[in-house]
Motif scaffolding. Structure first.
Motif, PDB file in Angstrom:
ATOM      1  N   ARG A 135       0.839  -1.199   0.000  1.00 40.21           N
ATOM      2  CA  ARG A 135       0.000   0.000   0.000  1.00 40.21           C
ATOM      3  C   ARG A 135       0.877   1.253   0.000  1.00 40.21           C
ATOM      4  O   ARG A 135       1.848   1.343   0.734  1.00 40.21           O
ATOM      5  N   LEU A 136       0.513   2.209  -0.839  1.00 43.48           N
ATOM      6  CA  LEU A 136       1.231   3.475  -0.901  1.00 43.48           C
ATOM      7  C   LEU A 136       0.875   4.326   0.308  1.00 43.48           C
ATOM      8  O   LEU A 136      -0.299   4.596   0.562  1.00 43.48           O
ATOM      9  N   GLU A 137       1.883   4.732   1.065  1.00 40.95           N
ATOM     10  CA  GLU A 137       1.680   5.633   2.202  1.00 40.95           C
ATOM     11  C   GLU A 137       1.909   7.054   1.698  1.00 40.95           C
ATOM     12  O   GLU A 137       3.039   7.437   1.391  1.00 40.95           O
ATOM     13  N   LEU A 138       0.846   7.818   1.580  1.00 35.34           N
ATOM     14  CA  LEU A 138       0.897   9.130   0.956  1.00 35.34           C
ATOM     15  C   LEU A 138       0.767  10.227   2.011  1.00 35.34           C
ATOM     16  O   LEU A 138      -0.256  10.322   2.692  1.00 35.34           O
ATOM     17  N   PRO A 139       1.800  11.076   2.182  1.00 37.35           N
ATOM     18  CA  PRO A 139       1.735  12.136   3.198  1.00 37.35           C
ATOM     19  C   PRO A 139       1.097  13.417   2.652  1.00 37.35           C
ATOM     20  O   PRO A 139       1.600  14.026   1.712  1.00 37.35           O
ATOM     21  N   LEU A 140      -0.021  13.820   3.217  1.00 36.19           N
ATOM     22  CA  LEU A 140      -0.698  15.056   2.834  1.00 36.19           C
ATOM     23  C   LEU A 140      -0.497  16.098   3.927  1.00 36.19           C
ATOM     24  O   LEU A 140      -0.779  15.855   5.094  1.00 36.19           O
ATOM     25  N   GLY A 187      10.869  21.896  -1.663  1.00 36.92           N
ATOM     26  CA  GLY A 187      10.670  20.503  -2.041  1.00 36.92           C
ATOM     27  C   GLY A 187      10.476  19.582  -0.856  1.00 36.92           C
ATOM     28  O   GLY A 187      10.765  18.383  -0.934  1.00 36.92           O
ATOM     29  N   SER A 188       9.971  20.122   0.253  1.00 38.78           N
ATOM     30  CA  SER A 188       9.812  19.334   1.476  1.00 38.78           C
ATOM     31  C   SER A 188       8.436  18.699   1.617  1.00 38.78           C
ATOM     32  O   SER A 188       8.239  17.850   2.491  1.00 38.78           O
ATOM     33  N   LEU A 189       7.456  19.110   0.794  1.00 39.76           N
ATOM     34  CA  LEU A 189       6.079  18.638   0.950  1.00 39.76           C
ATOM     35  C   LEU A 189       5.678  17.815  -0.273  1.00 39.76           C
ATOM     36  O   LEU A 189       5.550  18.344  -1.377  1.00 39.76           O
ATOM     37  N   ALA A 190       5.478  16.527  -0.063  1.00 42.96           N
ATOM     38  CA  ALA A 190       5.137  15.638  -1.181  1.00 42.96           C
ATOM     39  C   ALA A 190       3.765  15.954  -1.756  1.00 42.96           C
ATOM     40  O   ALA A 190       3.555  15.908  -2.976  1.00 42.96           O
ATOM     41  N   LEU A 191       2.839  16.289  -0.881  1.00 37.21           N
ATOM     42  CA  LEU A 191       1.463  16.558  -1.298  1.00 37.21           C
ATOM     43  C   LEU A 191       0.920  17.638  -0.379  1.00 37.21           C
ATOM     44  O   LEU A 191       0.858  17.443   0.841  1.00 37.21           O
ATOM     45  N   PHE A 192       0.533  18.775  -0.959  1.00 35.45           N
ATOM     46  CA  PHE A 192       0.128  19.918  -0.148  1.00 35.45           C
ATOM     47  C   PHE A 192      -1.171  20.498  -0.701  1.00 35.45           C
ATOM     48  O   PHE A 192      -1.323  20.675  -1.911  1.00 35.45           O
ATOM     49  N   PHE A 193      -2.103  20.786   0.207  1.00 36.75           N
ATOM     50  CA  PHE A 193      -3.380  21.376  -0.181  1.00 36.75           C
ATOM     51  C   PHE A 193      -3.393  22.846   0.200  1.00 36.75           C
ATOM     52  O   PHE A 193      -3.151  23.196   1.357  1.00 36.75           O
TER      53      PHE A 193
END
Length: 308
Positions: A135-140, A187-193
Motif C-alpha cells: 500500500r502506498l503511504e501518501l503524506p498530505l 521541495g519538502s512537501l510531497a502533497l500539499f493542499f
C-alpha cells in the motif's frame, strides 16, 4: 476601522452583535458562512457574492519518489471524489473544479483534469506495484490555521479508506501556513493542499504563477514559479507557450490556454479541487456590498439605508 479577530466564532459573533458592520467570509468556518447566508435569505443581513477567482488545489512533488511516477499522480487525480468533498466539507458552497482557470475567464477548460474514477485509479495503482499486498503511504500536508483544510484532509482520508484502502493510505499533517509556504518551495512537501487567487481576472494569472519556469532540465523545473509552488514540474516548450499566450489574443489565445491546461492535466503536477467565491455580509441598515471584477469589496460605495 478594520477589525481583525482571531477565530471564526469571534468573527461571526461580531457581525451578529453589531460590533462590526461588514464581514468577509475569509477565515470563517463553513457552518458560520451557511448560517449567515440563511440570515441574509431571511432579510436580516445583506449579502454579496463576488467573482469566483480563488481555487483550491493539491500540489504534487514531481521530482522525487514516489510522485515522480506519472501513473501514481494520475491515480491520485482519479481518486479524488470532488462532489463528496464539496458536499461534506463546504456544504456545496465551493463547487468542484477540474481546471486551473476559473470558469468565468476566457481560456477555461471545465473538463481538463481527470474525473473521479476509483476503478481507473485502482488500475493505475496496480500498474505502479500497489494494491497487491503493498500500500502506498501518501503524506498530505494541510494548513492547520485554515479551518476547512483540516476537514478536507480528514474527509479525503476517509474517502480513500472507503474506496482504495488496499492501495493507498493518506497520512495527514497540519502545518501553520507561513511555515508550509516556506517549505513548499524547498521541495519538502510531497502533497500539499492550498489556495491560489490571481491578482487580476485573467487566465495568465493562474497558469504562469503555477507553471512558469526560469530554468529547467527535462521535465524538472529547477528555478521559477513551478518550483516555488511545490510541483517542480515543467515540460519542454511549456515556458515558451506560456509566454506566447500573453502575446496573442482572441480565439488563438483561448485555444492556447486550453491546450496548456490539457497538457498539464496529462502530467498532474497539480490537481484542482474546488472553486471559491468571496462573500460579504453587511448589517441591514447598510446598502448591499458590491465587488469589483477582481473580487475586492467596494467599501467606498457602502451607505446607510433603512433596514428592510
Amino acid at each position: 476601522a478594520l477589525v481583525t479577530l482571531g477565530n471564526s466564532t469571534a468573527l461571526y459573533g461580531a457581525l451578529r452583535s453589531g460590533e462590526v458592520d461588514v464581514l468577509l467570509n475569509s477565515g470563517l468556518e463553513i457552518d458560520h458562512q451557511q448560517a449567515l447566508h440563511k440570515e441574509a435569505t431571511a432579510g436580516r443581513l445583506r449579502e454579496a457574492v463576488g467573482p469566483a477567482m480563488e481555487i483550491g488545489i493539491l500540489s504534487l512533488l514531481t521530482d522525487q519518489p514516489p510522485l515522480a511516477d506519472p501513473s501514481l499522480r494520475e491515480a491520485i487525480a482519479h481518486s479524488l471524489d470532488r462532489d463528496l468533498l464539496s458536499r461534506r466539507v463546504s456544504l456545496d458552497i465551493r463547487p468542484p473544479l477540474r481546471q486551473l482557470v476559473p470558469p468565468s475567464l476566457p481560456g477555461s477548460d471545465p473538463g481538463a483534469w481527470p474525473d473521479y474514477d476509483p476503478a481507473r485509479a485502482r488500475a493505475l495503482f496496480r500498474k505502479a506495484g500497489f494494491c497487491q499486498g503493498r500500500r502506498l503511504e501518501l503524506p498530505l500536508t494541510f494548513r492547520s490555521d485554515i479551518p476547512s483544510d483540516r476537514l478536507f484532509a480528514l474527509t479525503w482520508q476517509a474517502q480513500l479508506r472507503r474506496d482504495l484502502n488496499d492501495c493507498v493510505s493518506l497520512a495527514v499533517t497540519g502545518m501553520e501556513s507561513t511555515t508550509a509556504y516556506d517549505q513548499l518551495g524547498k521541495g519538502s512537501l510531497a502533497l500539499f493542499f492550498y489556495d491560489w487567487i490571481g491578482d487580476y481576472p485573467d487566465a495568465e494569472n493562474f497558469l504562469v504563477p503555477l507553471l512558469g519556469c526560469a530554468k529547467a532540465k527535462g521535465d524538472r523545473c529547477l528555478e521559477g514559479n513551478s518550483a516555488l509552488s511545490g510541483s517542480f514540474w515543467t515540460s519542454p516548450g511549456l515556458e515558451e507557450e506560456l509566454q506566447r499566450s500573453s502575446r496573442v489574443d482572441g480565439p488563438q489565445r483561448i485555444g492556447l490556454l486550453q491546450a496548456i491546461q490539457r497538457r498539464t492535466a496529462r502530467a498532474n503536477p497539480y490537481v484542482p479541487v474546488w472553486l471559491m467565491a468571496p462573500v460579504a455580509w453587511a448589517r441591514p441598515e447598510l446598502s448591499t456590498p458590491r465587488y469589483d471584477g477582481s473580487g475586492r469589496v467596494l467599501l467606498g460605495e457602502l451607505r446607510r439605508e433603512a433596514a428592510r
